[in-house]
Design a protein around this motif. Structure first.
Motif, PDB file in Angstrom:
ATOM      1  N   LYS A 178       0.894  -1.304   0.490  1.00  0.00           N
ATOM      2  CA  LYS A 178       0.079   0.460   0.332  1.00  0.00           C
ATOM      3  C   LYS A 178       0.810   1.387   0.321  1.00  0.00           C
ATOM      4  O   LYS A 178       2.150   1.005   0.601  1.00  0.00           O
ATOM      5  N   THR A 179       0.464   2.092  -0.601  1.00  0.00           N
ATOM      6  CA  THR A 179       0.965   3.630   0.114  1.00  0.00           C
ATOM      7  C   THR A 179       0.350   3.998   0.996  1.00  0.00           C
ATOM      8  O   THR A 179      -1.149   4.316   1.868  1.00  0.00           O
ATOM      9  N   LEU A 180       1.662   4.680   2.245  1.00  0.00           N
ATOM     10  CA  LEU A 180       1.250   5.323   3.202  1.00  0.00           C
ATOM     11  C   LEU A 180       1.527   6.704   2.835  1.00  0.00           C
ATOM     12  O   LEU A 180       2.675   6.947   2.707  1.00  0.00           O
ATOM     13  N   LEU A 181       0.485   8.257   3.371  1.00  0.00           N
ATOM     14  CA  LEU A 181       0.881   9.650   2.698  1.00  0.00           C
ATOM     15  C   LEU A 181       0.509   9.588   4.380  1.00  0.00           C
ATOM     16  O   LEU A 181      -0.826  10.141   4.598  1.00  0.00           O
ATOM     17  N   VAL A 182       1.431  10.347   4.551  1.00  0.00           N
ATOM     18  CA  VAL A 182       1.261  10.841   6.179  1.00  0.00           C
ATOM     19  C   VAL A 182       1.795  12.729   5.763  1.00  0.00           C
ATOM     20  O   VAL A 182       2.823  12.539   5.068  1.00  0.00           O
ATOM     21  N   VAL A 183       0.606  13.442   6.288  1.00  0.00           N
ATOM     22  CA  VAL A 183       0.900  14.766   6.467  1.00  0.00           C
ATOM     23  C   VAL A 183       1.438  14.893   8.268  1.00  0.00           C
ATOM     24  O   VAL A 183       0.603  14.168   9.099  1.00  0.00           O
ATOM     25  N   THR A 184       2.166  15.383   7.756  1.00  0.00           N
ATOM     26  CA  THR A 184       3.359  15.720   9.780  1.00  0.00           C
ATOM     27  C   THR A 184       3.974  17.206  10.324  1.00  0.00           C
ATOM     28  O   THR A 184       4.436  17.921   8.419  1.00  0.00           O
ATOM     29  N   HIS A 185       4.095  17.665  11.015  1.00  0.00           N
ATOM     30  CA  HIS A 185       5.035  18.691  11.074  1.00  0.00           C
ATOM     31  C   HIS A 185       6.191  18.335  11.828  1.00  0.00           C
ATOM     32  O   HIS A 185       7.042  18.535  12.019  1.00  0.00           O
ATOM     33  N   ASP A 186       5.956  16.778  12.275  1.00  0.00           N
ATOM     34  CA  ASP A 186       7.508  16.255  13.141  1.00  0.00           C
ATOM     35  C   ASP A 186       8.578  16.002  11.728  1.00  0.00           C
ATOM     36  O   ASP A 186       8.271  14.776  11.190  1.00  0.00           O
ATOM     37  N   ASN A 187      10.055  16.509  12.022  1.00  0.00           N
ATOM     38  CA  ASN A 187      10.353  16.092  10.789  1.00  0.00           C
ATOM     39  C   ASN A 187      11.000  14.644  10.895  1.00  0.00           C
ATOM     40  O   ASN A 187      11.375  14.287  10.229  1.00  0.00           O
ATOM     41  N   ARG A 188      11.356  14.094  12.586  1.00  0.00           N
ATOM     42  CA  ARG A 188      11.988  13.099  12.418  1.00  0.00           C
ATOM     43  C   ARG A 188      10.764  11.902  11.879  1.00  0.00           C
ATOM     44  O   ARG A 188      10.725  10.671  11.245  1.00  0.00           O
ATOM     45  N   LEU A 189       9.181  12.103  12.292  1.00  0.00           N
ATOM     46  CA  LEU A 189       8.855  10.912  11.700  1.00  0.00           C
ATOM     47  C   LEU A 189       8.675  11.061   9.460  1.00  0.00           C
ATOM     48  O   LEU A 189       9.139  10.240   9.162  1.00  0.00           O
ATOM     49  N   ALA A 190       8.761  12.278   9.509  1.00  0.00           N
ATOM     50  CA  ALA A 190       9.128  12.469   7.836  1.00  0.00           C
ATOM     51  C   ALA A 190       9.640  11.510   7.407  1.00  0.00           C
ATOM     52  O   ALA A 190      10.314  11.697   6.077  1.00  0.00           O
ATOM     53  N   GLU A 191      11.049  12.247   7.712  1.00  0.00           N
ATOM     54  CA  GLU A 191      12.717  11.002   7.365  1.00  0.00           C
ATOM     55  C   GLU A 191      12.417   9.624   7.310  1.00  0.00           C
ATOM     56  O   GLU A 191      13.164   9.199   6.633  1.00  0.00           O
ATOM     57  N   ARG A 192      11.242   9.158   7.882  1.00  0.00           N
ATOM     58  CA  ARG A 192      11.093   7.990   8.201  1.00  0.00           C
ATOM     59  C   ARG A 192      10.668   7.367   6.645  1.00  0.00           C
ATOM     60  O   ARG A 192      10.458   6.030   6.351  1.00  0.00           O
ATOM     61  N   GLY A 193       9.620   8.450   5.736  1.00  0.00           N
ATOM     62  CA  GLY A 193       9.397   8.117   4.489  1.00  0.00           C
ATOM     63  C   GLY A 193      10.187   7.903   3.335  1.00  0.00           C
ATOM     64  O   GLY A 193      12.013   8.377   3.512  1.00  0.00           O
ATOM     65  N   ASP A 194       9.927   7.101   3.016  1.00  0.00           N
ATOM     66  CA  ASP A 194      10.758   6.852   1.261  1.00  0.00           C
ATOM     67  C   ASP A 194      10.634   8.424   0.196  1.00  0.00           C
ATOM     68  O   ASP A 194      11.933   8.505  -0.063  1.00  0.00           O
ATOM     69  N   ARG A 195       9.495   9.532   0.786  1.00  0.00           N
ATOM     70  CA  ARG A 195       9.430  10.806   0.148  1.00  0.00           C
ATOM     71  C   ARG A 195       9.575  11.291   0.833  1.00  0.00           C
ATOM     72  O   ARG A 195       8.266  11.558   1.157  1.00  0.00           O
ATOM     73  N   GLN A 196       9.853  13.003   0.636  1.00  0.00           N
ATOM     74  CA  GLN A 196       9.185  13.512   1.609  1.00  0.00           C
ATOM     75  C   GLN A 196       8.613  15.291   0.525  1.00  0.00           C
ATOM     76  O   GLN A 196       9.446  15.223  -0.200  1.00  0.00           O
ATOM     77  N   LEU A 197       7.407  15.964   1.085  1.00  0.00           N
ATOM     78  CA  LEU A 197       7.412  16.248   0.306  1.00  0.00           C
ATOM     79  C   LEU A 197       7.195  17.644   0.783  1.00  0.00           C
ATOM     80  O   LEU A 197       6.651  17.076   2.174  1.00  0.00           O
ATOM     81  N   ARG A 198       7.506  18.772   0.660  1.00  0.00           N
ATOM     82  CA  ARG A 198       7.179  20.190   1.891  1.00  0.00           C
ATOM     83  C   ARG A 198       6.359  21.081   1.183  1.00  0.00           C
ATOM     84  O   ARG A 198       6.239  21.621  -0.032  1.00  0.00           O
ATOM     85  N   ILE A 199       5.375  21.718   2.267  1.00  0.00           N
ATOM     86  CA  ILE A 199       4.499  22.927   1.839  1.00  0.00           C
ATOM     87  C   ILE A 199       4.896  23.948   2.469  1.00  0.00           C
ATOM     88  O   ILE A 199       5.043  23.926   4.106  1.00  0.00           O
TER      89      ILE A 199
END
Length: 64
Positions: free
Chosen positions: A37-58
């Motif tokens: 499955k694809t997991l799409l996470v919206v977060t302000h937590d950089n530590r969490l974001a870094e665990r993903g395969d790809r990060q996009l920022r707004i």
């Protein structure tokens, strides 16, 4: 059955202590990987974001 291709998680660790948050993220990542499955996470937590395969920022309303 409920078997979505994309799992959306908006601040999944926002109100959790760090240990519980890590457990939840581990479960979400394992679920996505084992079931393809694809997991799409919206977060302000950089530590969490870094665990993903790809990060996009707004930033200032622009997707980077």
């Amino acid at each position: 059955t409920n078997d979505p291709e994309i799992i959306f998680a908006d601040e999944p660790t926002g109100n959790l202590d760090s240990k519980t948050g890590d457990t939840i993220v581990d479960l979400l990542l394992a679920l996505a990987r084992t079931r393809g499955k694809t997991l799409l996470v919206v977060t302000h937590d950089n530590r969490l974001a870094e665990r993903g395969d790809r990060q996009l920022r707004i930033v200032d309303g622009l997707l980077q």
